[in-house]
Design a protein around this motif. Structure first.
Motif, PDB file in Angstrom:
ATOM      1  N   ARG A  11       0.716  -1.090   0.112  1.00  0.00           N
ATOM      2  CA  ARG A  11      -0.051   0.035  -0.172  1.00  0.00           C
ATOM      3  C   ARG A  11       0.866   1.492  -0.013  1.00  0.00           C
ATOM      4  NH1 ARG A  11      -3.048  -3.593   2.615  1.00  0.00           N
ATOM      5  NH2 ARG A  11      -5.476  -3.332   2.389  1.00  0.00           N
ATOM      6  N   THR A  12       0.563   2.197  -0.435  1.00  0.00           N
ATOM      7  CA  THR A  12       1.261   3.644  -0.555  1.00  0.00           C
ATOM      8  C   THR A  12       0.280   4.753  -0.832  1.00  0.00           C
ATOM      9  OG1 THR A  12       3.177   4.611  -1.378  1.00  0.00           O
ATOM     10  CG2 THR A  12       1.822   3.648  -3.085  1.00  0.00           C
ATOM     11  N   THR A  13       0.497   5.888  -0.703  1.00  0.00           N
ATOM     12  CA  THR A  13      -0.222   7.043  -1.265  1.00  0.00           C
ATOM     13  C   THR A  13       0.654   8.016  -2.234  1.00  0.00           C
ATOM     14  OG1 THR A  13      -1.198   7.068   1.000  1.00  0.00           O
ATOM     15  CG2 THR A  13      -1.496   8.827  -0.144  1.00  0.00           C
ATOM     16  N   VAL A  14      -0.271   8.320  -3.141  1.00  0.00           N
ATOM     17  CA  VAL A  14       0.446   9.307  -4.314  1.00  0.00           C
ATOM     18  C   VAL A  14       1.236  10.480  -3.454  1.00  0.00           C
ATOM     19  CG1 VAL A  14       0.255  10.471  -6.388  1.00  0.00           C
ATOM     20  CG2 VAL A  14      -1.014   8.374  -6.121  1.00  0.00           C
ATOM     21  N   SER A  15       2.475  10.575  -3.697  1.00  0.00           N
ATOM     22  CA  SER A  15       2.877  11.712  -2.907  1.00  0.00           C
ATOM     23  C   SER A  15       3.229  12.975  -3.872  1.00  0.00           C
ATOM     24  CB  SER A  15       4.482  11.072  -2.796  1.00  0.00           C
ATOM     25  OG  SER A  15       5.546  12.303  -2.222  1.00  0.00           O
ATOM     26  N   PRO A  16       3.346  14.352  -3.184  1.00  0.00           N
ATOM     27  CA  PRO A  16       3.577  15.452  -4.023  1.00  0.00           C
ATOM     28  C   PRO A  16       4.551  15.368  -5.048  1.00  0.00           C
ATOM     29  CG  PRO A  16       3.076  15.883  -1.919  1.00  0.00           C
ATOM     30  CD  PRO A  16       3.341  14.473  -1.740  1.00  0.00           C
ATOM     31  N   ASP A  17       5.728  14.761  -4.904  1.00  0.00           N
ATOM     32  CA  ASP A  17       6.755  14.584  -5.668  1.00  0.00           C
ATOM     33  C   ASP A  17       6.533  13.775  -6.697  1.00  0.00           C
ATOM     34  OD1 ASP A  17       7.060  12.924  -3.623  1.00  0.00           O
ATOM     35  OD2 ASP A  17       9.240  12.908  -4.174  1.00  0.00           O
ATOM     36  N   TRP A  18       5.529  12.967  -6.900  1.00  0.00           N
ATOM     37  CA  TRP A  18       5.359  12.186  -8.005  1.00  0.00           C
ATOM     38  C   TRP A  18       4.220  12.944  -8.996  1.00  0.00           C
ATOM     39  CZ3 TRP A  18       3.653   7.280  -5.001  1.00  0.00           C
ATOM     40  CH2 TRP A  18       4.638   6.667  -4.147  1.00  0.00           C
ATOM     41  N   ILE A  19       3.705  14.060  -8.995  1.00  0.00           N
ATOM     42  CA  ILE A  19       2.944  14.537  -9.523  1.00  0.00           C
ATOM     43  C   ILE A  19       3.756  15.416 -10.877  1.00  0.00           C
ATOM     44  CG2 ILE A  19       1.156  16.534  -9.766  1.00  0.00           C
ATOM     45  CD1 ILE A  19       0.403  13.698  -8.262  1.00  0.00           C
ATOM     46  N   ASP A  20       3.199  15.270 -12.032  1.00  0.00           N
ATOM     47  CA  ASP A  20       3.894  15.816 -13.125  1.00  0.00           C
ATOM     48  C   ASP A  20       3.010  17.023 -13.685  1.00  0.00           C
ATOM     49  OD1 ASP A  20       1.656  14.798 -14.649  1.00  0.00           O
ATOM     50  OD2 ASP A  20       2.887  13.277 -15.842  1.00  0.00           O
ATOM     51  N   TYR A  21       3.569  17.683 -14.687  1.00  0.00           N
ATOM     52  CA  TYR A  21       3.043  18.814 -15.460  1.00  0.00           C
ATOM     53  C   TYR A  21       1.375  18.619 -15.736  1.00  0.00           C
ATOM     54  CZ  TYR A  21       4.792  16.570 -19.462  1.00  0.00           C
ATOM     55  OH  TYR A  21       5.187  15.479 -20.516  1.00  0.00           O
ATOM     56  N   ASN A  22       0.898  17.409 -15.999  1.00  0.00           N
ATOM     57  CA  ASN A  22      -0.307  17.175 -16.350  1.00  0.00           C
ATOM     58  C   ASN A  22      -0.971  17.066 -14.991  1.00  0.00           C
ATOM     59  OD1 ASN A  22      -0.036  16.973 -19.148  1.00  0.00           O
ATOM     60  ND2 ASN A  22       0.704  14.862 -18.979  1.00  0.00           N
ATOM     61  N   GLY A  23      -0.646  17.110 -13.889  1.00  0.00           N
ATOM     62  CA  GLY A  23      -1.662  17.211 -12.642  1.00  0.00           C
ATOM     63  C   GLY A  23      -1.775  15.685 -12.015  1.00  0.00           C
ATOM     64  N   HIS A  24      -1.189  14.758 -12.772  1.00  0.00           N
ATOM     65  CA  HIS A  24      -1.481  13.334 -12.162  1.00  0.00           C
ATOM     66  C   HIS A  24       0.165  12.820 -11.861  1.00  0.00           C
ATOM     67  CE1 HIS A  24      -1.678  12.255 -16.767  1.00  0.00           C
ATOM     68  NE2 HIS A  24      -0.839  12.314 -16.468  1.00  0.00           N
ATOM     69  N   MET A  25      -0.165  11.355 -11.463  1.00  0.00           N
ATOM     70  CA  MET A  25       1.070  10.699 -11.193  1.00  0.00           C
ATOM     71  C   MET A  25       2.062  10.282 -12.465  1.00  0.00           C
ATOM     72  SD  MET A  25       2.084   7.158  -8.712  1.00  0.00           S
ATOM     73  CE  MET A  25       1.457   6.109  -9.550  1.00  0.00           C
ATOM     74  N   ASN A  26       3.092  10.947 -12.514  1.00  0.00           N
ATOM     75  CA  ASN A  26       4.000  10.728 -13.500  1.00  0.00           C
ATOM     76  C   ASN A  26       4.305   9.212 -13.815  1.00  0.00           C
ATOM     77  OD1 ASN A  26       7.046  10.366 -14.493  1.00  0.00           O
ATOM     78  ND2 ASN A  26       6.221  12.273 -15.290  1.00  0.00           N
ATOM     79  N   VAL A  27       4.783   8.730 -14.889  1.00  0.00           N
ATOM     80  CA  VAL A  27       4.795   7.392 -15.412  1.00  0.00           C
ATOM     81  C   VAL A  27       5.999   6.719 -14.606  1.00  0.00           C
ATOM     82  CG1 VAL A  27       3.694   7.531 -17.655  1.00  0.00           C
ATOM     83  CG2 VAL A  27       6.086   7.836 -17.241  1.00  0.00           C
ATOM     84  N   ALA A  28       7.069   7.513 -14.179  1.00  0.00           N
ATOM     85  CA  ALA A  28       8.149   6.878 -13.769  1.00  0.00           C
ATOM     86  C   ALA A  28       7.862   6.351 -12.199  1.00  0.00           C
ATOM     87  CB  ALA A  28       9.286   8.015 -13.291  1.00  0.00           C
ATOM     88  N   TYR A  29       6.733   6.975 -11.601  1.00  0.00           N
ATOM     89  CA  TYR A  29       6.332   6.685 -10.271  1.00  0.00           C
ATOM     90  C   TYR A  29       5.405   5.311 -10.130  1.00  0.00           C
ATOM     91  CZ  TYR A  29       8.973  10.702  -9.226  1.00  0.00           C
ATOM     92  OH  TYR A  29      10.370  11.653  -8.923  1.00  0.00           O
ATOM     93  N   TYR A  30       4.815   5.266 -11.314  1.00  0.00           N
ATOM     94  CA  TYR A  30       4.152   4.011 -11.466  1.00  0.00           C
ATOM     95  C   TYR A  30       5.088   2.739 -11.384  1.00  0.00           C
ATOM     96  CZ  TYR A  30      -0.095   6.010 -13.103  1.00  0.00           C
ATOM     97  OH  TYR A  30      -1.576   6.577 -13.199  1.00  0.00           O
ATOM     98  N   VAL A  31       6.369   2.594 -12.078  1.00  0.00           N
ATOM     99  CA  VAL A  31       7.285   1.813 -11.991  1.00  0.00           C
ATOM    100  C   VAL A  31       7.725   1.952 -10.701  1.00  0.00           C
ATOM    101  CG1 VAL A  31       9.357   1.315 -13.052  1.00  0.00           C
ATOM    102  CG2 VAL A  31       7.952   2.324 -14.458  1.00  0.00           C
ATOM    103  N   LEU A  32       8.081   2.874  -9.927  1.00  0.00           N
ATOM    104  CA  LEU A  32       8.442   2.979  -8.716  1.00  0.00           C
ATOM    105  C   LEU A  32       7.608   2.079  -7.663  1.00  0.00           C
ATOM    106  CD1 LEU A  32      10.327   4.252  -6.526  1.00  0.00           C
ATOM    107  CD2 LEU A  32       8.891   5.682  -5.897  1.00  0.00           C
ATOM    108  N   VAL A  33       6.426   2.480  -7.763  1.00  0.00           N
ATOM    109  CA  VAL A  33       5.338   1.696  -7.143  1.00  0.00           C
ATOM    110  C   VAL A  33       5.430   0.344  -7.307  1.00  0.00           C
ATOM    111  CG1 VAL A  33       2.855   1.452  -6.407  1.00  0.00           C
ATOM    112  CG2 VAL A  33       3.926   3.661  -6.574  1.00  0.00           C
ATOM    113  N   PHE A  34       5.460  -0.100  -8.564  1.00  0.00           N
ATOM    114  CA  PHE A  34       5.622  -1.603  -8.967  1.00  0.00           C
ATOM    115  C   PHE A  34       6.867  -2.266  -8.395  1.00  0.00           C
ATOM    116  CE2 PHE A  34       2.532  -0.398 -12.609  1.00  0.00           C
ATOM    117  CZ  PHE A  34       1.366  -1.361 -12.150  1.00  0.00           C
TER     118      PHE A  34
END
Length: 165
Positions: A11-34
């Motif tokens: 389990r985790t929560t989407v962190s502020p530093d994971w948000i990109d210029y589109n205002g949602h979680m950046n693809v790199a952080y999906y890989v981090l969570v996985f």
């Protein structure tokens, strides 16, 4: 999850530093969570950091395929379920399904193939017996599950117009 369901391990929560210029979680952080969910799965099967030191062996990722299905945003709670798809003495194939914890939708999936490596030789080697036994125990339950639609997918077959075959 029932005993015969996917393993809910992370389990985790989407962190502020994971948000990109589109205002949602950046693809790199999906890989981090996985990747973080994978670490928990590896600990579950007996390949945590301490076991890797003792065994002088580790797991290397050799292939992965991500599907991004719905965006997640700042503060969204996420859970990752792992379903074992198969294994042999040297390889593990599994899929991790990332869900929004409260709304339940699938945000993304990642199918992985990992190889067991002898860290002294830096070559593929058979996994320890106890790891294979744990994988078999999980496989006995997961063999009863439906294969996720995302498992085994390929990109753009047939090729997109204007591309080389």
């Amino acid at each position: 999850m029932s005993a015969a369901g996917p393993l809910r391990l992370y389990r985790t929560t989407v962190s502020p530093d994971w948000i990109d210029y589109n205002g949602h979680m950046n693809v790199a952080y999906y890989v981090l969570v996985f990747d973080q969910a994978t670490d928990v799965f590896l600990e579950r099967i007996g390949l945590g950091p301490e076991e890797r030191k003792t065994l002088q062996g580790s797991i290397f990722s050799v292939e992965g395929h991500i599907t991004y299905q719905r965006e997640v945003n700042l503060g969204d709670p996420l859970v990752c379920d792992v379903q074992l798809l198969g294994f042999d003495e040297k390889r593990i194939r599994f899929i991790t399904i990332m869900r929004h914890e409260t709304e339940g939708f699938v945000a993304a999936t990642m199918e992985w193939v990992h190889l067991y490596m002898d860290m002294n030789l830096r070559k593929v080697a058979p996994m320890p017996k106890q790891v294979c036994e744990e994988l078999q125990s999980i496989m006995n339950d997961h063999a009863l599950l439906e294969m996720p639609a995302e498992a085994g997918r390929a990109i753009a077959k047939p090729p997109l117009p204007g591309t080389r075959p």
